[in-house]
Design a protein around this motif. Sequence first.
Motif, PDB file in Angstrom:
ATOM      1  N   ASN B 298       0.816  -1.211   0.000  1.00  0.00           N
ATOM      2  CA  ASN B 298       0.000   0.000   0.000  1.00  0.00           C
ATOM      3  C   ASN B 298       0.852   1.265   0.000  1.00  0.00           C
ATOM      4  N   THR B 299       1.937   1.235   0.744  1.00  0.00           N
ATOM      5  CA  THR B 299       2.802   2.410   0.806  1.00  0.00           C
ATOM      6  C   THR B 299       3.440   2.654  -0.564  1.00  0.00           C
ATOM      7  N   LYS B 300       3.817   1.560  -1.226  1.00  0.00           N
ATOM      8  CA  LYS B 300       4.407   1.685  -2.560  1.00  0.00           C
ATOM      9  C   LYS B 300       3.388   2.359  -3.497  1.00  0.00           C
ATOM     10  N   LYS B 301       2.149   1.898  -3.372  1.00  0.00           N
ATOM     11  CA  LYS B 301       1.094   2.443  -4.222  1.00  0.00           C
ATOM     12  C   LYS B 301       0.853   3.929  -3.894  1.00  0.00           C
ATOM     13  N   ASN B 302       0.843   4.231  -2.606  1.00  0.00           N
ATOM     14  CA  ASN B 302       0.624   5.620  -2.199  1.00  0.00           C
ATOM     15  C   ASN B 302       1.743   6.536  -2.681  1.00  0.00           C
ATOM     16  N   LYS B 303       2.963   6.014  -2.666  1.00  0.00           N
ATOM     17  CA  LYS B 303       4.085   6.830  -3.139  1.00  0.00           C
ATOM     18  C   LYS B 303       3.954   7.104  -4.635  1.00  0.00           C
ATOM     19  N   GLU B 304       3.467   6.110  -5.349  1.00  0.00           N
ATOM     20  CA  GLU B 304       3.223   6.304  -6.784  1.00  0.00           C
ATOM     21  C   GLU B 304       2.192   7.416  -6.972  1.00  0.00           C
TER      22      GLU B 304
END
Lengths: 47, 651
Positions: B298-304
Amino acid sequence: MTVEEIQSRFDELDKQIVQIDNEIEKDLHSDPHLDFINSLKQYVNKY
Amino acid sequence: MADSNIRSDRTSEVNRIQNESEKGINKTIDGIPNELAELKKSALENIKGEDGQPIPEGELTDEQKKQLEEAMKPQVEKLYDDKKNEIKEITDKRVESLKSFEEKLNRDEEQIPKDIEKLEKEIEDIKAQIQAAQEKIANGEEVDISDLEKQLADKNQELAANKEYLEKGIPGLRNKFKSAFAKNQAVIDQGVLGLKKGFSEYSYIDVDNDKFIKGYDDEKGHHEGLLKRQVGEALREQVEIDEEKLENTEKYNELEEELKGLDPVKDKDRIEEIKAQMADLDKKRIKNPKAYETLKANTKKNKELLKYAPEAPNKENIENGDKVEQKEQTTEAPKQNMNITPEMAAQIAKAMAAQKATQGQSTQAVETEDVPVAGDELEDVEPKDFLSMLGYEEGTEINFTNSKDILENFMNNPDISDRVRMKMINDPNCKDVILNCLRTAGKNKKIGKEFNVTRRKILDFAKGPLMAETLKDIGAGEEYYDMGRKEFDNLDLTYREEINNLELQLKKASITPEEKQSIENTINEYEAIRTKINNAREFQRNADYIKTFGTRIQDAKDFVFKKFGLNKKALNPAREETTVKTSVDNKDTKPVDDKQKEDVQKTEPEREEAQPSWKNAVKSEEEKDKAAAQRMENEKEDKAKNEIEKDDMQI
C-alpha cells in the motif's frame, strides 16, 4: 456529571473514535488484491 | 451435508471474501485503467475499415482518432463522475461519523466547566454548613456532621473526575479524533490522486480544477468539496509514518538475522547491543507479517500516487479559505531514463515557471534587495544574526519552548524571500541553528506531532525548490523529485557511459574536424550535466540530513554511516567548517529525559496509546511527590548522558 456518568461517557466516546479510526484505517491501508489473496489462503487452509 | 451444498457454501464464502476485500478507495481507483480500456475497446469496435472490420488502434488515421475520442468522451466523463461519487460516498460516511463525534466532544468541553463551577459552589456551601455545625459543636451542642462530610467527599470526588475528564480525557479523545481526521484526509488524497493518475491520458478531465474536488467555490467563497487541504498533504504525512513503521520492521528483522549468526561468548557485547536495539524497535515495528506485506504494498502504491500531487502544500492558505492556485503539473508517469525530448524540456520549463509564480504568491516573498539581510552575503551571517533576522532578541536561547516557533518563523516570515531562505538552509552557520532547532524541537514530546508538520515543511522546502532548480538545469522534471542517491548514481553513470562512447568516437581515424568539434561540445555539455547531477545529489543529501537529524540522533548516525559511508567527522560538517560559537548553541539546551526520547521515537498510534488516560492519571499527592523525586534523579543522570552525547556529536 457523576463519576459513573463520566466514566461511561469517556468509554462511549473512546469506543466510538476507535471504531471510526479502525474503519478509516481499513480504507487507507487495505490492498484489495493482497487482502483477497490472504483471506483466500486462510480459507483454503481452513478446509 | 451433501457435496453440492458444501460447494455452494464455499463458493458463497469465497464471493463474500472477495466482495469484502474489494471494498474501499483502492478498489475504486485500481479499477480505472481496466474500465477505461473496456470503454476504448468497445468504442474501437465501432470504427470499421473499408472491409467492415474494426481497425487496430495503432492504425487509426488522425480523423479516426478524433472520432474515437469523441465517441469515448461522454463515457469517460461519466466514468469520472461515477468514480468521484464513489470516493465521496466512502469518505463522506467517515466525515459524518467524525463530525458527530466532534460535536459530542465540543458539547462536553462546553458543559463540563459549567458543571465544575456548579460543583465548586456546592462544595463551598457544604463546607460552610460543616463549619457552622462545628461552631455549634464547639458551643456544646450535639450535631451529627457525618452526613455532611460524606456529601463533601462525594462532591470532591465528582469534581476531581470532572476536572480530569476536562483536562486529560477530552484532550486525549481530541488527539484520537485529529489522528482519525488526518487519516480520512489521506484516504481522500488517495482517491483524488488516483483519479488524476487514472484519467491522466484524457486531457478534458481536469481534476485540478474540478470544484467538486478542489472544494473552492468562487461565488460562495469557501470550501465545499472533498479537499480541505492541499491534495497530497495528508497522504504524504501518512506515507512518512508508514515508511517509518516499515523501516523499523526491516531493521528489526535484519538484527534478528544477525543475532542468529553470532557466537554467544565471542560476540557477547554485540549481542547485548542488538538485544537492546531490538527491544526498542519491537514497540515500533509491525509484528504481523501479513499486515507488513499489506502496508508495504500500500505504501508503494501511495508513493506512486504522490507523484501526481503538488510538491509544496500550502496549508495556511487552504485553511484560511484563500484561493489556491495549484501549480501546473506533468501527469506523465515517471521517466526511467534521460530521454528528455525538446517538448518535454519546454513542458518542464513551463511547469517550473508556473511553480515559481505560485511560490511567489503563496509566500509573499520579496524578491528584491529590500530584504532585511542581503541574501548574497549570507556567508557572513552568524547564528545570533540569524535569530535577530527572524525577529528574536540577541542572545535568545534555543529551548523546547521556542525551537518550533523559530522554525515556523523561518518558514513563514514574509520579510524573508525564498531565495534567502534557500541560502540559509545551505549556509553553514544558519544550517547549524536550523539543525539545532530541529534537534531540540524533535525531542519535545509535547510538540511532537505539530513539529512533524513543521519538519515536513522544511524538508519539502529544502528538497523542493533547491531540487527543482537543479533538476530544471539538468533538463529533468518533477518526476525526479523523489529520486534517491542510487537513482542519481545511475543517472550519473548513464552520462559517464555516454561520454566514454563519445571519447571512443574521437579516437577514430576517419573523424572530420567538424565531427570532432561537435563531439567535444557534446562531451562538455554532458560533463556540465554531470556536475549538476552531483549538485542535485548533494541537495538531496542535505534534505535527508536535515530530516534525519530532526528525527533521531542515533538514527542519523546510522543513516550517515551506512548510506553515505562517511566518517564521524562528516556527521556535522557545519561545525567543522565554522568556529562560530554563540549563546544559541545547544550548551544551554535543556536535557532530555529517556521518556521524552522514547516518546519522540514512538510512532503516532503508539504515542497515543502511551498517553495516560484521564482515569489512570489521577494520582495521590504522595505518588506525585515520589514521581517528581524520581524524575529529578533521572534528569540528573540524563543531563550527564546528554553532555556525553553532545560531545560525541561535536567530534
